[in-house]
Write a protein that holds these residues in place. Structure first.
Motif, short mmCIF file in Angstrom:
data_model
loop_
_atom_site.label_atom_id
_atom_site.label_comp_id
_atom_site.label_asym_id
_atom_site.label_seq_id
_atom_site.Cartn_x
_atom_site.Cartn_y
_atom_site.Cartn_z
N SER A 173 -3.29 -5.68 9.20
CA SER A 173 -4.58 -6.01 8.59
C SER A 173 -4.44 -7.11 7.55
CB SER A 173 -5.18 -4.76 7.95
OG SER A 173 -5.42 -3.75 8.91
N VAL A 174 -3.35 -7.08 6.81
CA VAL A 174 -3.10 -8.11 5.80
C VAL A 174 -2.90 -9.47 6.47
CG1 VAL A 174 -1.38 -8.93 4.12
CG2 VAL A 174 -2.24 -6.58 4.01
N ALA A 176 0.85 -1.17 0.00
CA ALA A 176 0.00 0.00 0.00
C ALA A 176 0.89 1.23 0.00
CB ALA A 176 -0.94 0.00 1.21
N GLY A 177 0.44 2.28 -0.65
CA GLY A 177 1.20 3.52 -0.68
C GLY A 177 2.58 3.32 -1.27
N SER A 213 -8.94 3.92 -1.61
CA SER A 213 -9.77 4.18 -0.44
C SER A 213 -10.57 5.47 -0.53
CB SER A 213 -8.89 4.22 0.82
OG SER A 213 -7.91 5.22 0.71
N ARG A 214 -10.19 6.43 -1.41
CA ARG A 214 -10.85 7.73 -1.44
C ARG A 214 -11.64 7.93 -2.73
NH1 ARG A 214 -6.52 11.92 1.37
NH2 ARG A 214 -6.34 10.77 3.34
N ARG A 251 -9.94 -1.24 0.64
CA ARG A 251 -8.53 -1.35 1.01
C ARG A 251 -7.97 -2.67 0.51
NH1 ARG A 251 -7.06 2.76 4.31
NH2 ARG A 251 -8.74 3.89 5.36
N VAL A 252 -6.64 -2.76 0.56
CA VAL A 252 -5.99 -3.90 -0.08
C VAL A 252 -6.37 -5.22 0.57
CG1 VAL A 252 -3.87 -3.74 1.30
CG2 VAL A 252 -3.77 -4.71 -0.99
N GLN A 253 -6.57 -5.23 1.89
CA GLN A 253 -6.92 -6.49 2.56
C GLN A 253 -8.30 -7.00 2.10
OE1 GLN A 253 -6.10 -3.67 4.10
NE2 GLN A 253 -7.43 -3.20 5.85
#
Length: 739
Positions: free
Chosen positions: A709-710, A613-614, A669-670, A676-678
């Motif tokens: 979270s992943v 992410a990011g 996400s926005r 989200r990735v998960q």
């Protein structure tokens, strides 16, 4: 204890072991060179060969067959003794045999240091020391990497430590064989072990006394195979009582020169055979292919001696030098340290100094010196690393045994800070055990267990702020670990994302500095040659002007790409990220490389699942770029808004087109119905389970919150197939690089 067992023999015998390694490597070439052009025809007897040699070399006295098969004939002429190599097929001389004076000198240096008996004693001691070093070194490596299964995996530590372990790992088998056989031979030399050489056949009391026959007509010589010959000594001409002395691989004999009868014979004993096998394994003589292998391993000895001395010296230099260390019973705060290589002591020293500046009396010592009650202390800090597969480091090996059943000072509070590497399954396990033991024995916890990944200065500073808040003081912990010498980088290109959202991210591509380097093709080649070695997934440490502490960024390129590439998000109040975002093409920075070999895809054709992410996409994009073999590679990546910060979008589309990337799943996400990735992982659960079942490996890069979270999502996905993240981590199929 194991480390001392490895260090002491190494330090004492370093020069001698290095010398033996160099001379042994030089001697290892002799059997292979001797073997060149040598062949023994099948079915030829010793009698046939002796007859041919006597025909072409009158005055022959002796025939020797070297372990590699060469035949050396010694004979007398009116001008004196001569020695020649002969053709095994014809018995004719090939060339004069002149032993190399240099090889003889090197052999004497290797065996006795040119000083006979005292030198042989020293060489024997060095062989025994090498044996101890090999065994203790292997055991240390096993403990360091976390078990036998990880011995061949990535190594960590300083550059000297990594190279010491790499070379040792590659050379240990050869060095162990040489040390074991060398020790055996030294023991046999001084009579501690029998070598069987004293068992000679009984010399015959009488012979036939008849006129001698040609060697080719003597039955005992005709029955002996030339391939088994070691030595044949001819009888003295004109002496009818003289005999042939025959030495073979099976035994030794005396042969009548007239009748060819076997006058006496003694087979080699098991002890003699064992010694000769040991000799072969040590020298490579008779096993010509083994010699060069042992020689390459022997060349590792001087390297190991040098790097071992460097590692020892740096470890010694890192030993604690605590200024203003109060007595244990007078201290208001006690810091106990568990360390294997002394790196944890640097953090302890920073904490010690910060607490003293806050007005407290502080006592700092190894955890093995735990000695309650600390009557004046109200705070106990336990800073400990974990050694190998969850074990206690050297300076904390006795701590759990010293822990009393109940606190001697009930008012004292404790805090445990663990140091480790998240790539290892037993991350901070010993710190976890210490924290649990303290709680189980009734000690009061000041904070929950905290951990530091790969000696992160940032994580240490955050922990210091939490401690300061509990103590009611401003506690600033700035630890600056030693780092390699920096090099210059010149910014060649920058690609900006997310500027319109006021949350900018930039991809920076650097070439080798300095800023005034020439341009054009020559410049690109020049820069490539000056870049240090690195791979995607390694870390670059950047030191912003005016700050002593480096900030680490994951590399999105390898040195072979011709540039150094990082992806940086501008952090509110971030000194280094603000500095990097302010760079313009042509500007220079200073940085250093920190290898991160544990975070990269393992070789092979099994599927690779990349999750990020990011800015965590940086090294993942580098892995995809290097996937020139088009092995299955899947990317799950989360961003904010595809219109502003879809990082690496053109490159990823290109990689999909040329099949370096098999599948791309994004999560933003926005946006409307953002995710989200998960969540993408859960949506693709069936495919994830199929890839993992097929041997897939998972690499995760991004923030620690995202990684947590992943892990939670993957545990739920893998539960139906009785697997988990921990299962994958234990088999080295799950790797993280989180911040």
């Amino acid at each position: 204890m194991l480390r001392q067992l490895h260090s002491l023999p190494g330090l004492i015998c370093a020069l001698l072991v290095a010398l033996l390694g160099i001379t042994g490597a030089a001697l290892s070439l002799d059997p292979a060179l001797d073997r060149l052009g040598t062949s023994v025809p099948a079915g030829v007897s010793v009698g046939d060969m002796a007859g041919r040699v006597a025909l072409h070399n009158p005055g022959v006295e002796q025939i020797q067959r070297t372990p590699s098969g060469s035949l050396i004939v010694y004979y007398s002429t009116d001008q004196g003794s001569r020695a020649v190599r002969v053709d095994p097929a014809s018995g004719k001389a090939i060339a004069p045999f002149v032993p190399s004076a240099f090889s003889r000198w090197v052999r004497q240096l290797h065996r006795s240091l040119l000083v006979d008996t005292p030198g042989r004693v020293a060489v024997g001691i060095a062989a025994l020391a090498t044996l101890v070093l090999c065994i203790s070194g292997v055991l240390l490596l096993v403990k360091r990497v976390g078990g036998w299964r990880q011995v061949s995996g990535p190594l960590h530590g300083s550059r000297s430590q990594r190279w010491h372990a790499r070379v040792g790992r590659a050379a240990v088998c050869g060095l162990l064989l040489s040390a074991l056989t060398g020790t055996y031979m030294s023991a046999a030399t001084f009579g501690y072990i029998a070598d069987g050489m004293q068992a000679e056949p009984d010399f015959p009391a009488t012979t036939s006394g008849a006129p001698p026959l040609p060697a080719s007509r003597l039955p005992a010589l005709m029955a002996a195979d030339l391939a088994d010959l070691r030595e044949l000594v001819f009888p003295i001409p004109g002496d009818l009582s003289a005999v042939y002395t025959l030495r073979t691989a099976q035994g030794d004999a005396y042969v009548d020169q007239s009748s060819g009868a076997l006058l006496s014979y003694r087979a080699h004993s098991g002890m003699r055979d064992a010694y000769e096998l040991v000799y072969q394994l040590h020298t490579g003589e008779g096993l010509w292919w083994l010699g060069p292998v042992l020689g390459l391993c022997a060349l590792g000895a001087p390297w190991l001696a040098v790097t071992g001395a460097i590692v020892w010296w740096r470890r010694r230099s890192a030993k604690p030098r605590i200024a203003g260390n109060s007595a244990a019973q007078a201290a208001e705060a006690v810091i106990l340290v568990g360390s294997e290589n002394n790196s944890t002591w640097g953090f302890a020293r920073v904490l010690h100094d910060a607490l003293r500046q806050a007005g407290q009396r502080v006592h700092t010592a190894p955890m093995n010196q735990f000695s309650p009650p600390y009557s004046a202390a109200s705070r106990l800090f336990l800073l400990t690393a974990t050694y190998g597969d969850g074990g206690a480091p050297a300076s904390a090996s006795q701590f759990l045994d010293l822990l009393p059943p109940i606190p001697a000072n009930p008012a004292m509070q404790f805090a445990v800070l663990g140091f480790g590497d998240r790539q290892f399954p037993a991350f901070c396990q010993f710190a976890t055990e210490v924290d649990a033991a303290m709680r189980a024995h009734g000690w009061q916890a000041m904070l929950g267990l905290a951990t530091i990944d790969r000696q992160s200065s940032q994580e240490f500073a955050r922990w210091g702020k939490a401690i300061g808040a509990r103590l009611g003081v401003e506690l600033t912990l700035e630890h600056v670990p030693a780092h390699p010498r920096t090099f210059s980088l010149r910014l060649d290109e920058r690609i900006d994302y997310g500027v319109q959202e006021q949350e900018p991210t930039v991809v920076l591509r650097f070439g080798a500095g300095p800023a005034h380097a020439p341009v054009g093709l020559f410049a690109r080649l020049f820069r490539l040659s000056r870049l240090p070695r690195f791979e995607a997934g390694d870390l670059v440490g950047v030191i912003a002007p005016g700050t002593p502490t480096p900030r680490f960024y994951s590399l999105a390129s390898g040195a072979a790409d011709g540039h150094l590439e990082i992806c940086v998000r501008k952090q509110p109040g971030g000194i280094c990220s603000t500095y990097l975002h302010g760079l313009r093409p042509g500007d220079c920075i200073y940085a250093f490389i920190q290898p991160n070999p544990q975070f990269r895809p393992a070789s092979g054709k099994t599927p690779v699942i990349l999750i990020g992410a990011g800015t965590g996409i940086g090294p993942l994009a580098g892995f995809i770029r290097n996937n020139t073999g088009r092995h299955p590679m899947y990317l799950y990546w989360g961003g904010r808004d595809p219109a502003s910060d879809f990082l690496y979008e053109p490159e990823l589309r290109h990689y999909l087109a040329d099949r370096r990337l098999t599948q791309l799943r994004t999560a933003f996400s926005r946006v409307a119905n953002g995710t989200r990735v998960q969540t993408r992982l859960v949506d693709d659960a069936d495919n994830m389970r199929r890839l993992i079942t097929d041997g897939g490996q998972v690499l995760v890069c991004g923030s620690s919150a995202m990684a947590a979270s992943v892990r939670q999502a993957l545990d739920a996905i893998l539960a139906p197939i009785d697997m988990s993240v921990q299962t994958l981590r234990n088999s080295r199929r799950y790797r993280e690089d989180v911040f």
